[in-house]
Scaffold this motif. Structure first.
Motif, short mmCIF file in Angstrom:
data_model
loop_
_atom_site.label_atom_id
_atom_site.label_comp_id
_atom_site.label_asym_id
_atom_site.label_seq_id
_atom_site.Cartn_x
_atom_site.Cartn_y
_atom_site.Cartn_z
N GLU A 187 16.53 24.12 17.62
CA GLU A 187 15.36 25.09 17.99
C GLU A 187 15.34 26.15 17.01
O GLU A 187 14.41 26.89 16.44
N SER A 188 16.59 26.53 16.41
CA SER A 188 16.76 27.52 15.38
C SER A 188 16.02 27.23 14.24
O SER A 188 16.14 26.07 13.66
N GLU A 189 15.19 28.03 13.79
CA GLU A 189 14.41 27.93 12.36
C GLU A 189 15.39 28.15 11.22
O GLU A 189 15.21 27.32 10.16
N THR A 190 16.58 28.81 11.41
CA THR A 190 17.51 29.00 10.33
C THR A 190 18.09 27.62 9.95
O THR A 190 18.28 27.26 8.97
N ILE A 191 18.37 26.98 10.90
CA ILE A 191 19.48 25.48 10.97
C ILE A 191 18.23 24.65 10.41
O ILE A 191 18.75 23.75 9.61
N LYS A 192 17.20 24.79 11.01
CA LYS A 192 16.22 23.77 10.51
C LYS A 192 15.91 23.92 9.04
O LYS A 192 15.74 23.01 8.32
#
Length: 61
Positions: A30-35
């Motif tokens: 869900e995290s855009e940073t992790i994506k």
């Protein structure tokens, strides 16, 4: 860096598997940073093998 560094051979099959796994993993996050990190990692793995091949093909053309 030293000129006597040994490089391991990386196959396109392995790169394809890792890129596919990273892409699959990114769909579960869900995290855009992790994506963004996963996409960057996927791109870096992809270019371990395909960047060199594309440059060689372009030079031969």
């Amino acid at each position: 860096m030293s000129d006597d560094i040994e490089y391991e051979e990386i196959t396109s099959d392995e790169v394809d598997r890792v890129v596919a796994a990273l892409e699959q993993l990114s769909t579960t996050v869900e995290s855009e940073t992790i994506k963004a990190f996963l996409e960057e990692c996927s791109t870096n793995v992809y270019y371990l093998i395909y960047d060199d091949e594309e440059e060689a093909e372009n030079a031969a053309a």
